[in-house]
Write an enzyme that holds these catalytic residues in place. Sequence first.
Site, PDB file in Angstrom:
ATOM      1  N   GLY A  12       0.733  -1.028   0.026  1.00  0.00           N
ATOM      2  CA  GLY A  12       0.202   0.087  -0.051  1.00  0.00           C
ATOM      3  C   GLY A  12       0.904   1.015   0.048  1.00  0.00           C
ATOM      4  N   SER A  13       1.871   1.551  -0.556  1.00  0.00           N
ATOM      5  CA  SER A  13       2.761   2.681  -0.720  1.00  0.00           C
ATOM      6  C   SER A  13       2.633   3.466  -1.353  1.00  0.00           C
ATOM      7  CB  SER A  13       4.468   1.812  -0.518  1.00  0.00           C
ATOM      8  OG  SER A  13       4.118   1.494  -2.103  1.00  0.00           O
ATOM      9  N   ARG A  99      -5.382  -8.487  -8.557  1.00  0.00           N
ATOM     10  CA  ARG A  99      -6.342  -9.498  -9.034  1.00  0.00           C
ATOM     11  C   ARG A  99      -7.031  -8.953 -10.864  1.00  0.00           C
ATOM     12  NH1 ARG A  99      -5.835 -14.239  -7.678  1.00  0.00           N
ATOM     13  NH2 ARG A  99      -7.985 -15.396  -8.035  1.00  0.00           N
ATOM     14  N   LEU A 101     -10.087  -7.973 -12.736  1.00  0.00           N
ATOM     15  CA  LEU A 101     -11.446  -8.021 -13.318  1.00  0.00           C
ATOM     16  C   LEU A 101     -12.050  -8.691 -13.995  1.00  0.00           C
ATOM     17  CD1 LEU A 101     -10.766  -5.067 -11.348  1.00  0.00           C
ATOM     18  CD2 LEU A 101     -11.228  -6.829 -10.094  1.00  0.00           C
ATOM     19  N   ASN A 115      -5.103   2.691 -12.681  1.00  0.00           N
ATOM     20  CA  ASN A 115      -4.549   1.254 -12.144  1.00  0.00           C
ATOM     21  C   ASN A 115      -2.781   2.097 -12.248  1.00  0.00           C
ATOM     22  OD1 ASN A 115      -3.357  -0.648 -11.364  1.00  0.00           O
ATOM     23  ND2 ASN A 115      -3.211  -1.385 -13.597  1.00  0.00           N
ATOM     24  N   HIS A 117       0.667   0.874 -13.582  1.00  0.00           N
ATOM     25  CA  HIS A 117       1.291  -0.804 -13.648  1.00  0.00           C
ATOM     26  C   HIS A 117       2.724   0.045 -13.970  1.00  0.00           C
ATOM     27  CE1 HIS A 117       1.604  -4.052 -15.333  1.00  0.00           C
ATOM     28  NE2 HIS A 117       2.562  -4.067 -16.386  1.00  0.00           N
ATOM     29  N   THR A 149      -9.111  -0.838 -18.938  1.00  0.00           N
ATOM     30  CA  THR A 149     -10.537  -1.381 -19.766  1.00  0.00           C
ATOM     31  C   THR A 149     -10.200  -3.204 -19.420  1.00  0.00           C
ATOM     32  OG1 THR A 149      -8.709  -1.620 -21.285  1.00  0.00           O
ATOM     33  CG2 THR A 149      -9.488   0.205 -21.401  1.00  0.00           C
ATOM     34  N   THR A 180       9.112   4.897  -6.378  1.00  0.00           N
ATOM     35  CA  THR A 180       9.200   6.263  -5.661  1.00  0.00           C
ATOM     36  C   THR A 180       8.922   7.155  -7.038  1.00  0.00           C
ATOM     37  OG1 THR A 180      12.166   6.931  -6.914  1.00  0.00           O
ATOM     38  CG2 THR A 180      11.488   6.210  -4.516  1.00  0.00           C
ATOM     39  N   GLN A 181       8.619   6.992  -8.275  1.00  0.00           N
ATOM     40  CA  GLN A 181       8.627   7.638  -9.193  1.00  0.00           C
ATOM     41  C   GLN A 181       6.997   7.614  -8.689  1.00  0.00           C
ATOM     42  OE1 GLN A 181       9.876  10.351 -11.233  1.00  0.00           O
ATOM     43  NE2 GLN A 181      11.349   9.528 -10.010  1.00  0.00           N
TER      44      GLN A 181
HETATM   45  N1  NHR Z   1      -8.512  -6.287 -14.602  1.00  0.00           N
HETATM   46  C1  NHR Z   1      -8.558  -5.304 -16.254  1.00  0.00           C
HETATM   47  N2  NHR Z   1      -9.702  -5.998 -16.424  1.00  0.00           N
HETATM   48  N3  NHR Z   1      -7.951  -4.442 -16.527  1.00  0.00           N
HETATM   49  C2  NHR Z   1      -6.715  -4.493 -15.709  1.00  0.00           C
HETATM   50  O1  NHR Z   1      -6.089  -3.602 -16.256  1.00  0.00           O
HETATM   51  C3  NHR Z   1      -6.537  -4.378 -14.786  1.00  0.00           C
HETATM   52  C4  NHR Z   1      -7.301  -5.830 -14.684  1.00  0.00           C
HETATM   53  C5  NHR Z   1      -6.679  -6.547 -13.124  1.00  0.00           C
HETATM   54  C6  NHR Z   1      -5.652  -5.644 -12.658  1.00  0.00           C
HETATM   55  C7  NHR Z   1      -3.383  -4.692 -12.118  1.00  0.00           C
HETATM   56  C8  NHR Z   1      -2.362  -5.204 -13.129  1.00  0.00           C
HETATM   57  C9  NHR Z   1      -0.625  -4.649 -13.375  1.00  0.00           C
HETATM   58  O2  NHR Z   1      -1.302  -3.135 -13.364  1.00  0.00           O
HETATM   59  C10 NHR Z   1      -4.857  -4.348 -13.047  1.00  0.00           C
HETATM   60  C11 NHR Z   1      -4.976  -4.401 -14.295  1.00  0.00           C
HETATM   61  C12 NHR Z   1      -2.675  -8.696 -11.700  1.00  0.00           C
HETATM   62  C13 NHR Z   1      -2.161  -9.517 -12.789  1.00  0.00           C
HETATM   63  C14 NHR Z   1      -2.985 -10.691 -12.508  1.00  0.00           C
HETATM   64  O3  NHR Z   1      -1.833 -11.664 -13.340  1.00  0.00           O
HETATM   65  C15 NHR Z   1      -2.206  -9.510 -13.697  1.00  0.00           C
HETATM   66  C16 NHR Z   1      -2.244  -7.459 -14.019  1.00  0.00           C
HETATM   67  C17 NHR Z   1      -2.879  -6.710 -13.347  1.00  0.00           C
HETATM   68  C18 NHR Z   1      -2.867  -7.308 -11.661  1.00  0.00           C
HETATM   69  N4  NHR Z   1      -2.906 -11.553 -11.162  1.00  0.00           N
HETATM   70  C19 NHR Z   1      -3.481 -12.794 -11.003  1.00  0.00           C
HETATM   71  C20 NHR Z   1      -5.082 -13.065 -11.251  1.00  0.00           C
HETATM   72  O4  NHR Z   1      -4.861 -14.490 -11.637  1.00  0.00           O
HETATM   73  C21 NHR Z   1      -2.936 -13.484  -9.794  1.00  0.00           C
HETATM   74  C22 NHR Z   1      -1.567 -13.566  -9.374  1.00  0.00           C
HETATM   75  C23 NHR Z   1      -1.387 -12.661  -8.076  1.00  0.00           C
HETATM   76  O5  NHR Z   1      -2.018 -13.138  -7.119  1.00  0.00           O
HETATM   77  O6  NHR Z   1       0.397 -12.559  -6.888  1.00  0.00           O
HETATM   78  O7  NHR Z   1      -6.132 -12.691 -11.423  1.00  0.00           O
HETATM   79  O8  NHR Z   1       0.024  -5.112 -13.667  1.00  0.00           O
HETATM   80  C1  GAR Z   2       3.209  -0.880  -6.974  1.00  0.00           C
HETATM   81  O1  GAR Z   2       4.896  -1.284  -8.224  1.00  0.00           O
HETATM   82  C2  GAR Z   2       2.480  -1.508  -8.387  1.00  0.00           C
HETATM   83  O2  GAR Z   2       3.321  -0.300  -9.842  1.00  0.00           O
HETATM   84  C3  GAR Z   2       2.179  -2.828  -8.829  1.00  0.00           C
HETATM   85  O3  GAR Z   2       2.708  -3.377  -7.510  1.00  0.00           O
HETATM   86  C4  GAR Z   2       2.815  -2.068  -6.463  1.00  0.00           C
HETATM   87  C5  GAR Z   2       2.277  -2.233  -5.430  1.00  0.00           C
HETATM   88  O4  GAR Z   2       3.358  -1.585  -4.659  1.00  0.00           O
HETATM   89  N1  GAR Z   2       1.009  -3.332  -9.179  1.00  0.00           N
HETATM   90  C6  GAR Z   2       1.247  -4.276 -10.228  1.00  0.00           C
HETATM   91  O5  GAR Z   2       2.428  -4.431 -10.117  1.00  0.00           O
HETATM   92  C7  GAR Z   2       0.503  -4.740 -10.435  1.00  0.00           C
HETATM   93  N2  GAR Z   2       0.214  -5.942 -11.043  1.00  0.00           N
HETATM   94  P1  GAR Z   2       2.515  -0.881  -3.311  1.00  0.00           P
HETATM   95  O6  GAR Z   2       1.173  -2.407  -3.297  1.00  0.00           O
HETATM   96  O7  GAR Z   2       3.244  -0.537  -2.288  1.00  0.00           O
HETATM   97  O8  GAR Z   2       2.141   0.471  -3.985  1.00  0.00           O
END
Ligand code: NHR
Ligand code: GAR
Length: 196
Positions: A12-13, A99, A101, A115, A117, A149, A180-181
């Site tokens: 949660g940073s 997760r 979505l 989000n 990323h 999306t 940090t960014q």
């Molecule tokens: N959902 C949708 N529909 N679209 C996006 O762009 C999303 C999303 C949900 C989360 C964050 C994301 C990222 O920034 C995000 C963007 C989880 C996974 C994943 O593979 C991939 C991308 C992102 C978040 N999750 C696994 C799953 O089965 C579980 C992995 C774990 O629990 O560690 O859902 O990268």
């Molecule tokens: C962050 O680097 C974020 O961009 C990334 O996880 C870290 C969460 O840090 N997100 C993903 O990889 C989503 N798939 P935080 O919990 O300290 O904010």
Amino acid sequence: MKNIVILISGDGSNMDAIIRTAKAQHWEKHLQAKVACVISNKPTAKGLNLAQQHGISTQVVDHTAFSNITNPREAFDTALIKEIDQHTPALVVLAGFMRILTPVFVAHYEGRLVNIHPSLLPAFPGLHTHQRAIDTGCKFAGATVHQVTAELDHGHILAQAVVPILENDTADSLSARVLTQEHLIYPAAIEKLLKD
Ligand code: NHR
Ligand code: GAR
């Protein structure tokens, strides 16, 4: 009041950076906006304690509770929608939420779901972005704030930050530099959305 709901899975940073910026910049007064609730899919997420220390209410919707039913992802997302909608959010913010979505969830919050990323999208959607950037020989990495999306990590880009990849970088050292960014661009991008 424009309510912001933040979804987390871990430290949660980014959530912390958003809450701190909201306080420091008096979003309640100037933008009529506040962080109303933080929700985690993991009961052990460190960010939950941090949110409570800021006096923000927290909820857990544990995805593992839905694993033995017919449509676990849809059922989890329906439960999550129910919690989120208690707060009639203007904005739903994914901050290290792990997760994927379902399209139903994404459609429900269309235009108010964002989000961050940890890569320079459209490069490296999905997981393990820092190791993949290092392995590919990239000279720069970064983070992207984007609209969410149904297609993973493909929404319209709202903000980006770039950092160099150094000779001896590991996924951990690069991740720390990118993070940090993230803490700068995510609150700024949210502030801009709230002003629009
Ligand atoms: N959902 C949708 N529909 N679209 C996006 O762009 C999303 C999303 C949900 C989360 C964050 C994301 C990222 O920034 C995000 C963007 C989880 C996974 C994943 O593979 C991939 C991308 C992102 C978040 N999750 C696994 C799953 O089965 C579980 C992995 C774990 O629990 O560690 O859902 O990268
Ligand atoms: C962050 O680097 C974020 O961009 C990334 O996880 C870290 C969460 O840090 N997100 C993903 O990889 C989503 N798939 P935080 O919990 O300290 O904010």
